[in-house]
Design an enzyme around this catalytic site. Structure first.
Site, short mmCIF file in Angstrom:
data_model
loop_
_atom_site.label_atom_id
_atom_site.label_comp_id
_atom_site.label_asym_id
_atom_site.label_seq_id
_atom_site.Cartn_x
_atom_site.Cartn_y
_atom_site.Cartn_z
N LYS A 148 -11.48 -0.35 -0.62
CA LYS A 148 -10.54 0.31 -1.53
C LYS A 148 -11.19 0.34 -2.93
CE LYS A 148 -7.56 -0.29 1.97
NZ LYS A 148 -7.45 0.74 2.97
N SER A 194 0.80 -1.23 0.00
CA SER A 194 0.00 0.00 0.00
C SER A 194 0.83 1.27 0.00
CB SER A 194 -0.92 0.02 1.22
OG SER A 194 -0.16 -0.07 2.41
N HIS A 225 -5.23 -4.00 -1.74
CA HIS A 225 -5.05 -3.03 -2.82
C HIS A 225 -5.01 -3.66 -4.21
CE1 HIS A 225 -4.43 0.38 -0.12
NE2 HIS A 225 -3.97 -0.55 0.69
C1 LIG Z 1 -2.65 -3.60 3.03
C2 LIG Z 1 -3.79 -3.24 3.91
N1 LIG Z 1 -4.36 -4.20 4.66
C3 LIG Z 1 -5.40 -3.93 5.47
C4 LIG Z 1 -5.91 -2.66 5.56
C5 LIG Z 1 -7.06 -2.38 6.50
O1 LIG Z 1 -8.24 -2.35 5.77
P1 LIG Z 1 -9.53 -1.64 6.39
O2 LIG Z 1 -9.41 -0.19 6.06
O3 LIG Z 1 -10.67 -2.30 5.73
O4 LIG Z 1 -9.47 -1.89 7.86
C6 LIG Z 1 -5.37 -1.63 4.79
C7 LIG Z 1 -5.94 -0.26 4.87
O5 LIG Z 1 -5.34 0.69 5.20
C8 LIG Z 1 -4.27 -1.92 3.96
O6 LIG Z 1 -3.69 -0.95 3.25
#
Ligand SMILES: Cc1ncc(COP(=O)(O)O)c(C=O)c1O
Length: 410
Positions: free
Chosen positions: A258, A199, A227
């Site tokens: 996302k 990310s 992502h």
């Molecule tokens: C790679 C990754 N995993 C998990 C999450 C967490 O997702 P959520 O926003 O649905 O809690 C994010 C979000 O920032 C992320 O970028």
């Protein structure tokens, strides 16, 4: 607390000074964050997400979100959310294992499992909770997790909560991973966990090779594709599809907040694993079910991902336009790569100054600092979407050239 005579006075539990002491120590820590350039505050967004955003009272071209396909405000999604709310109400009012499990849940789960070519799926309230829940449920103190150094914070926290032995390998370094796999031969469960598309760096994990290593060294694979889903692969099925290993990752998690434009998260995998998580994953068990409106948007978003490949094509056209443009103005950016583009700056104060200067020029791009990225790798994180126009991208490039030169980055 120090007495008038200079001796330490013990505090009793109901002494108001205890609270005062805590508040003062918190304030000192906050002041320290300000000195280090690591203080964070919330900005006010007015109106919907989109290629343009109203932030702190002004309009800016938006490069800070993750609405990669432009679905967050798509009329089909908002309509589906309204219809589901009319039919099922606003909230589920209970955890799914108590009384909150209506028919939209299995519908979404079956759809996600099919989409990811997995046996079964389970919804979680957030991507954070999915990673926390899966790792802490499946792994224990006698087990070992091999984790990429740049994995998302929720994976890191899941590992900590599990009490498993955690072996961290340098980012995407397959040779280092193999050394650890060879070295660590304990008999417990062995899990290799990576992000699919990182990310903050925008690069992807070498999943084909990781699957091979896992097979050779008796490990289970877990990929967080938050992502990648909707975006990567011929049909938007994510990083595994792009790497040619769709259906061969043991456990995949991902956020639905996302590219799918909604909220919530999924885990897909083997039927027994899913059944186990229903019984053992505390962030699943002890929380209220997702609201019906959210479930309806997931179904609609998956339909759009399947029916409208041109959205992905537009995203990749825009991404290429931005990457090539950034190179032309002097940033070190590969012309090939994903929709997440990091511009390395270095220094917390410096990166936030650049972010503010960009905002002053009408471009919202977030500065990313520790602990979101390692110290010394502070960056502007640009996220391109399918809904940006070429004029938006070019206006951003002009602002980036100006601000980049002012900070002597280019
Ligand atoms: C790679 C990754 N995993 C998990 C999450 C967490 O997702 P959520 O926003 O649905 O809690 C994010 C979000 O920032 C992320 O970028």
């Amino acid at each position: 607390m120090i007495s008038a005579e200079g001796t330490k006075m013990p505090l009793t539990r109901d002494d108001p000074r205890l609270h005062e002491d805590m508040v003062q120590s918190l304030q000192r820590e906050l002041d320290g964050l300000k000195v280090e350039g690591l203080y964070r505050s919330l900005r006010l967004v007015d109106g919907p997400q989109g290629p343009r955003i109203h932030i702190d009272g002004k309009e800016a071209i938006h490069f800070a979100g993750s609405d990669y396909l432009g679905l967050a405000c798509h009329p089909r999604l908002t309509q589906a959310a309204c219809q589901a709310t009319m039919r099922y109400g606003c909230g589920a009012a209970a955890a799914r294992l108590i009384s909150g499990n209506h028919d939209l849940y299995p519908q979404v789960e079956e759809r996600l499992a099919r989409f990811k070519q997995a046996e079964a799926a389970l919804l979680f309230s957030t991507g954070y909770q999915a990673n926390l829940g899966v790792i802490s449920a499946l792994m224990g103190f006698q087990d070992v997790v091999f984790s990429d150094a740049l994995n998302h914070a929720s994976i890191v926290d899941g590992c900590r909560l599990s009490r498993a032995k955690v072996m961290i390998f340098p980012h995407n370094d397959l040779a280092a991973l193999e050394d650890l796999l060879r070295e660590e031969t304990s008999a417990g469960r062995r899990l290799i966990v990576v992000d699919g598309l990182y990310s903050m760096d925008g690069d992807v994990a070498p999943l084909r090779e990781i699957v091979e290593l896992a097979k050779r060294y008796g490990c289970v694979t877990m990929v967080d594709d938050s992502h990648g889903i909707g975006v990567l692969g011929e049909t938007g099925r994510g990083t595994a599809e792009a790497a040619g290993v769709l259906g061969r990752i043991d456990i995949e998690t991902g956020s639905l907040a996302k590219a799918l434009g909604g909220f919530g998260a999924y885990v897909v995998g083997n039927r027994t694993v899913i059944e186990y998580l229903i019984n053992r994953a505390r962030p699943f068990i002890f929380t209220c079910a997702l609201p019906p409106a959210v479930l309806a948007t997931v179904l609609e978003a998956l339909t759009i991902v399947e029916q409208e490949p041109e959205r992905r094509q537009q995203l990749w056209d825009n991404t290429r336009h931005m990457r090539v443009g950034l190179r032309e103005i002097g940033f070190e950016v590969s012309p090939r790569g994903t929709q997440i583009i990091p511009l390395m700056v270095g220094g917390s104060e410096r990166v936030m100054r650049l972010s503010q200067e960009l905002l002053d020029c009408g471009v919202f791009a977030q500065g990313i600092r520790y602990p979101s990225v390692p110290r010394g790798t502070e960056r502007i994180r640009l996220t391109v979407t399918a809904s940006h126009s070429k004029a938006d991208l070019d206006a951003a490039l002009t602002a980036l050239a100006e601000a980049g030169r002012a900070l002597q980055l280019i």
